[in-house]
Enzyme design. Structure first.
Site, PDB file in Angstrom:
ATOM      1  N   THR A 181      37.909  38.838  33.655  1.00 10.99           N
ATOM      2  CA  THR A 181      36.972  37.738  33.494  1.00 10.99           C
ATOM      3  C   THR A 181      36.604  37.669  32.017  1.00 10.99           C
ATOM      4  O   THR A 181      35.858  38.500  31.525  1.00 10.99           O
ATOM      5  CB  THR A 181      35.723  37.982  34.362  1.00 10.99           C
ATOM      6  OG1 THR A 181      36.166  38.389  35.648  1.00 10.99           O
ATOM      7  CG2 THR A 181      34.877  36.749  34.479  1.00 10.99           C
TER       8      THR A 181
ATOM      9  N   GLU B  41      32.144  39.488  43.838  1.00  8.36           N
ATOM     10  CA  GLU B  41      32.367  38.600  42.689  1.00  8.36           C
ATOM     11  C   GLU B  41      33.355  37.537  43.124  1.00  8.36           C
ATOM     12  O   GLU B  41      34.399  37.851  43.724  1.00  8.36           O
ATOM     13  CB  GLU B  41      32.944  39.381  41.509  1.00  8.36           C
ATOM     14  CG  GLU B  41      31.974  40.383  40.937  1.00  8.36           C
ATOM     15  CD  GLU B  41      32.587  41.205  39.819  1.00  8.36           C
ATOM     16  OE1 GLU B  41      31.848  42.001  39.221  1.00  8.36           O
ATOM     17  OE2 GLU B  41      33.803  41.075  39.555  1.00  8.36           O
TER      18      GLU B  41
ATOM     19  N   ASN C 148      32.648  48.948  40.595  1.00 11.16           N
ATOM     20  CA  ASN C 148      33.665  47.942  40.901  1.00 11.16           C
ATOM     21  C   ASN C 148      34.990  48.664  41.199  1.00 11.16           C
ATOM     22  O   ASN C 148      35.510  49.392  40.353  1.00 11.16           O
ATOM     23  CB  ASN C 148      33.807  47.003  39.693  1.00 11.16           C
ATOM     24  CG  ASN C 148      34.829  45.918  39.935  1.00 11.16           C
ATOM     25  OD1 ASN C 148      35.901  46.177  40.464  1.00 11.16           O
ATOM     26  ND2 ASN C 148      34.502  44.702  39.533  1.00 11.16           N
TER      27      ASN C 148
ATOM     28  N   HIS D 219      30.732  44.633  32.183  1.00 11.58           N
ATOM     29  CA  HIS D 219      32.058  44.365  31.615  1.00 11.58           C
ATOM     30  C   HIS D 219      32.308  45.250  30.402  1.00 11.58           C
ATOM     31  O   HIS D 219      31.566  45.215  29.440  1.00 11.58           O
ATOM     32  CB  HIS D 219      32.278  42.898  31.229  1.00 11.58           C
ATOM     33  CG  HIS D 219      33.722  42.507  31.345  1.00 11.58           C
ATOM     34  ND1 HIS D 219      34.643  42.781  30.373  1.00 11.58           N
ATOM     35  CD2 HIS D 219      34.409  41.913  32.348  1.00 11.58           C
ATOM     36  CE1 HIS D 219      35.830  42.356  30.773  1.00 11.58           C
ATOM     37  NE2 HIS D 219      35.718  41.828  31.959  1.00 11.58           N
ATOM     38  N   GLY D 220      33.361  46.049  30.525  1.00 15.70           N
ATOM     39  CA  GLY D 220      33.793  46.879  29.404  1.00 15.70           C
ATOM     40  C   GLY D 220      32.898  48.076  29.125  1.00 15.70           C
ATOM     41  O   GLY D 220      33.008  48.687  28.057  1.00 15.70           O
TER      42      GLY D 220
ATOM     43  N   ARG E 105      45.206  39.357  43.218  1.00 15.94           N
ATOM     44  CA  ARG E 105      46.044  40.286  42.455  1.00 15.94           C
ATOM     45  C   ARG E 105      45.636  41.744  42.674  1.00 15.94           C
ATOM     46  O   ARG E 105      46.422  42.648  42.461  1.00 15.94           O
ATOM     47  CB  ARG E 105      46.028  39.964  40.966  1.00 15.94           C
ATOM     48  CG  ARG E 105      44.762  40.336  40.254  1.00 15.94           C
ATOM     49  CD  ARG E 105      44.865  40.035  38.778  1.00 15.94           C
ATOM     50  NE  ARG E 105      45.062  38.625  38.527  1.00 15.94           N
ATOM     51  CZ  ARG E 105      44.642  37.998  37.417  1.00 15.94           C
ATOM     52  NH1 ARG E 105      44.051  38.669  36.465  1.00 15.94           N
ATOM     53  NH2 ARG E 105      44.829  36.709  37.257  1.00 15.94           N
ATOM     54  N   HIS E 106      44.391  41.962  43.064  1.00 14.60           N
ATOM     55  CA  HIS E 106      44.034  43.349  43.410  1.00 14.60           C
ATOM     56  C   HIS E 106      43.373  43.396  44.793  1.00 14.60           C
ATOM     57  O   HIS E 106      44.022  43.722  45.774  1.00 14.60           O
ATOM     58  CB  HIS E 106      43.220  44.044  42.301  1.00 14.60           C
ATOM     59  CG  HIS E 106      42.202  43.212  41.584  1.00 14.60           C
ATOM     60  ND1 HIS E 106      41.193  42.539  42.230  1.00 14.60           N
ATOM     61  CD2 HIS E 106      42.031  42.971  40.254  1.00 14.60           C
ATOM     62  CE1 HIS E 106      40.445  41.919  41.337  1.00 14.60           C
ATOM     63  NE2 HIS E 106      40.927  42.135  40.125  1.00 14.60           N
TER      64      HIS E 106
ATOM     65  N   GLY F 258      33.585  48.937  36.287  1.00 18.37           N
ATOM     66  CA  GLY F 258      34.803  49.166  37.052  1.00 18.37           C
ATOM     67  C   GLY F 258      35.918  49.844  36.290  1.00 18.37           C
ATOM     68  O   GLY F 258      36.205  51.022  36.498  1.00 18.37           O
TER      69      GLY F 258
ATOM     70  N   HIS G 243      40.254  48.038  40.693  1.00 13.55           N
ATOM     71  CA  HIS G 243      41.486  48.593  40.135  1.00 13.55           C
ATOM     72  C   HIS G 243      42.062  49.745  40.951  1.00 13.55           C
ATOM     73  O   HIS G 243      43.177  50.197  40.687  1.00 13.55           O
ATOM     74  CB  HIS G 243      41.280  48.935  38.661  1.00 13.55           C
ATOM     75  CG  HIS G 243      41.036  47.664  37.887  1.00 13.55           C
ATOM     76  ND1 HIS G 243      41.949  46.632  37.875  1.00 13.55           N
ATOM     77  CD2 HIS G 243      39.963  47.213  37.194  1.00 13.55           C
ATOM     78  CE1 HIS G 243      41.457  45.620  37.177  1.00 13.55           C
ATOM     79  NE2 HIS G 243      40.251  45.946  36.758  1.00 13.55           N
TER      80      HIS G 243
ATOM     81  N   HIS H  23      35.897  42.048  43.435  1.00  7.94           N
ATOM     82  CA  HIS H  23      36.203  40.678  43.012  1.00  7.94           C
ATOM     83  C   HIS H  23      37.409  40.203  43.804  1.00  7.94           C
ATOM     84  O   HIS H  23      38.520  40.695  43.599  1.00  7.94           O
ATOM     85  CB  HIS H  23      36.489  40.674  41.508  1.00  7.94           C
ATOM     86  CG  HIS H  23      36.690  39.317  40.933  1.00  7.94           C
ATOM     87  ND1 HIS H  23      36.849  39.104  39.587  1.00  7.94           N
ATOM     88  CD2 HIS H  23      36.760  38.094  41.497  1.00  7.94           C
ATOM     89  CE1 HIS H  23      37.010  37.808  39.354  1.00  7.94           C
ATOM     90  NE2 HIS H  23      36.973  37.170  40.507  1.00  7.94           N
TER      91      HIS H  23
ATOM     92  N   GLU I 281      23.942  38.011  35.539  1.00 11.07           N
ATOM     93  CA  GLU I 281      24.611  39.212  35.026  1.00 11.07           C
ATOM     94  C   GLU I 281      25.118  38.868  33.635  1.00 11.07           C
ATOM     95  O   GLU I 281      25.924  37.948  33.456  1.00 11.07           O
ATOM     96  CB  GLU I 281      25.767  39.628  35.938  1.00 11.07           C
ATOM     97  CG  GLU I 281      26.480  40.871  35.391  1.00 11.07           C
ATOM     98  CD  GLU I 281      27.374  41.558  36.405  1.00 11.07           C
ATOM     99  OE1 GLU I 281      27.027  41.573  37.606  1.00 11.07           O
ATOM    100  OE2 GLU I 281      28.416  42.076  35.987  1.00 11.07           O
TER     101      GLU I 281
ATOM    102  N   ARG J 205      39.877  37.708  43.945  1.00 12.49           N
ATOM    103  CA  ARG J 205      40.384  36.652  43.067  1.00 12.49           C
ATOM    104  C   ARG J 205      41.230  35.673  43.862  1.00 12.49           C
ATOM    105  O   ARG J 205      41.823  36.028  44.885  1.00 12.49           O
ATOM    106  CB  ARG J 205      41.212  37.258  41.929  1.00 12.49           C
ATOM    107  CG  ARG J 205      40.416  38.185  41.031  1.00 12.49           C
ATOM    108  CD  ARG J 205      41.240  38.591  39.827  1.00 12.49           C
ATOM    109  NE  ARG J 205      41.346  37.505  38.891  1.00 12.49           N
ATOM    110  CZ  ARG J 205      40.675  37.430  37.735  1.00 12.49           C
ATOM    111  NH1 ARG J 205      39.878  38.409  37.358  1.00 12.49           N
ATOM    112  NH2 ARG J 205      40.819  36.385  36.954  1.00 12.49           N
TER     113      ARG J 205
HETATM  114  N1  PXP Z   1      30.873  42.273  36.150  1.00 14.81           N
HETATM  115  C1  PXP Z   1      31.671  41.197  36.366  1.00 14.81           C
HETATM  116  C2  PXP Z   1      31.022  39.905  36.756  1.00 14.81           C
HETATM  117  C3  PXP Z   1      33.072  41.292  36.264  1.00 14.81           C
HETATM  118  O1  PXP Z   1      33.846  40.208  36.488  1.00 14.81           O
HETATM  119  C4  PXP Z   1      33.633  42.548  35.950  1.00 14.81           C
HETATM  120  C5  PXP Z   1      35.122  42.685  35.874  1.00 14.81           C
HETATM  121  O2  PXP Z   1      35.669  42.456  37.130  1.00 14.81           O
HETATM  122  C6  PXP Z   1      32.768  43.630  35.762  1.00 14.81           C
HETATM  123  C7  PXP Z   1      31.395  43.465  35.847  1.00 14.81           C
HETATM  124  C8  PXP Z   1      33.284  45.008  35.480  1.00 14.81           C
HETATM  125  O3  PXP Z   1      33.957  45.043  34.270  1.00 14.81           O
HETATM  126  P1  PXP Z   1      34.797  46.327  33.903  1.00 14.81           P
HETATM  127  O4  PXP Z   1      35.886  46.424  34.924  1.00 14.81           O
HETATM  128  O5  PXP Z   1      35.295  46.034  32.529  1.00 14.81           O
HETATM  129  O6  PXP Z   1      33.861  47.502  33.965  1.00 14.81           O
END
Ligand code: PXP
Length: 253
Positions: free
Chosen positions: A105, A74, A11, A190-191, A53-54, A212, A14, A47, A155, A49
């Site tokens: 998210t 996304e 992702n 995520h994370g 914002r990014h 990401g 950022h 993503h 997911e 949005r």
């Molecule tokens: N998957 C989804 C659906 C997300 O919305 C995000 C954050 O944009 C991620 C994965 C990646 O999360 P992270 O940036 O914390 O790795």
């Protein structure tokens, strides 16, 4: 016993966050996409949005045009985003909840509570040729609801697990196992970091991780190619050395 190769979606949101901090064009998310793919990513995730914002519309268009690897868009389930997805036809579309005031998210989609509204969105995106996934918490009711409205992929949200919430890994395992029983493809994200990815890389039936923030942040120190390739090997090692432990592979983060 080794498992089949797990796909890594990088992702690049950022990179755009940093670019936008100063305006202008640098650093360019398209350059990040090229580097990530060369370093072993299987796809690029972006993503778009509502508040831009990014990532901006033009970033998605440029990556779609220049990168042959699958693009996972996304997006919120809004008319604007559905029209955009139909126009650019990404390989995959991942529906996420979106509120302007969120930093990221924060939770999964409430598919069970919004099945009627989400079903036509899934159908419209599938008709446009996108592989549709629903970003949900690891909750059995949500997995069942995703299957019931015809989504081919879910997911699983790993954010609570990444924050160390007790019991989350067991919830993720149970949700992943149910996706297999219901014929859904399972992704997760995520994370995720080097340290917490191995148990997620070995969830039952998991096929793809989308990562990401950690990768882009760590790239400041190590460079994006190094970081993507290291994450790739963390995932590979986890799947060749079952059962995987979170700290068995890479020290530190
Ligand atoms: N998957 C989804 C659906 C997300 O919305 C995000 C954050 O944009 C991620 C994965 C990646 O999360 P992270 O940036 O914390 O790795």
């Amino acid at each position: 016993m080794a498992l089949e190769r797990l796909r890594l979606g990088v992702n690049i949101d950022h990179v755009a966050t940093i670019r936008n901090a100063r305006g202008g064009e640098h650093p360019d998310p398209l350059d990040a996409a090229r580097i990530a793919i060369r370093a072993g990513a299987d796809g690029i995730t972006m993503h778009l949005r509502e508040d831009r914002r990014h990532i901006r519309d033009d970033d998605v268009r440029r990556v779609r045009a220049a990168i042959a690897a699958p693009l996972n868009l996304e997006m919120a389930a809004t008319d604007e985003m559905i029209a955009f997805a139909k126009d650019i036809q990404p390989h995959a579309a991942c529906l996420v909840p979106e509120r302007r005031e969120e930093v990221t998210t924060e939770g999964g989609l409430d598919v069970a509570g919004h099945a009627q509204a989400l079903r036509p969105v899934v159908e419209a995106l599938a008709a446009a040729g996108c592989r549709v996934s629903l970003f949900i918490d690891p909750d059995l009711e949500q997995v069942r609801a995703a299957a019931a409205i015809g989504a081919p992929v879910v997911e699983l949200h790993t954010g609570a697990y990444a924050h160390g919430k007790p019991g989350e890994l067991a919830r993720l395992r149970a949700a992943a196992a149910l996706t297999g029983e219901l014929g859904l493809e399972c992704h997760a994200g995520h994370g995720l970091t080097y340290a917490n990815t191995p148990p997620i890389a070995t969830l039952p039936g998991v096929k793809e991780l989308n990562i990401g923030h950690f990768l882009i942040g760590q790239a400041i120190f190590d460079g994006l190619a190094v970081v993507v390739s290291r994450m790739r090997s963390v995932m590979n090692v986890a799947r060749t050395e079952l059962p995987a432990g979170p700290s068995a592979v890479v020290p530190g983060r």
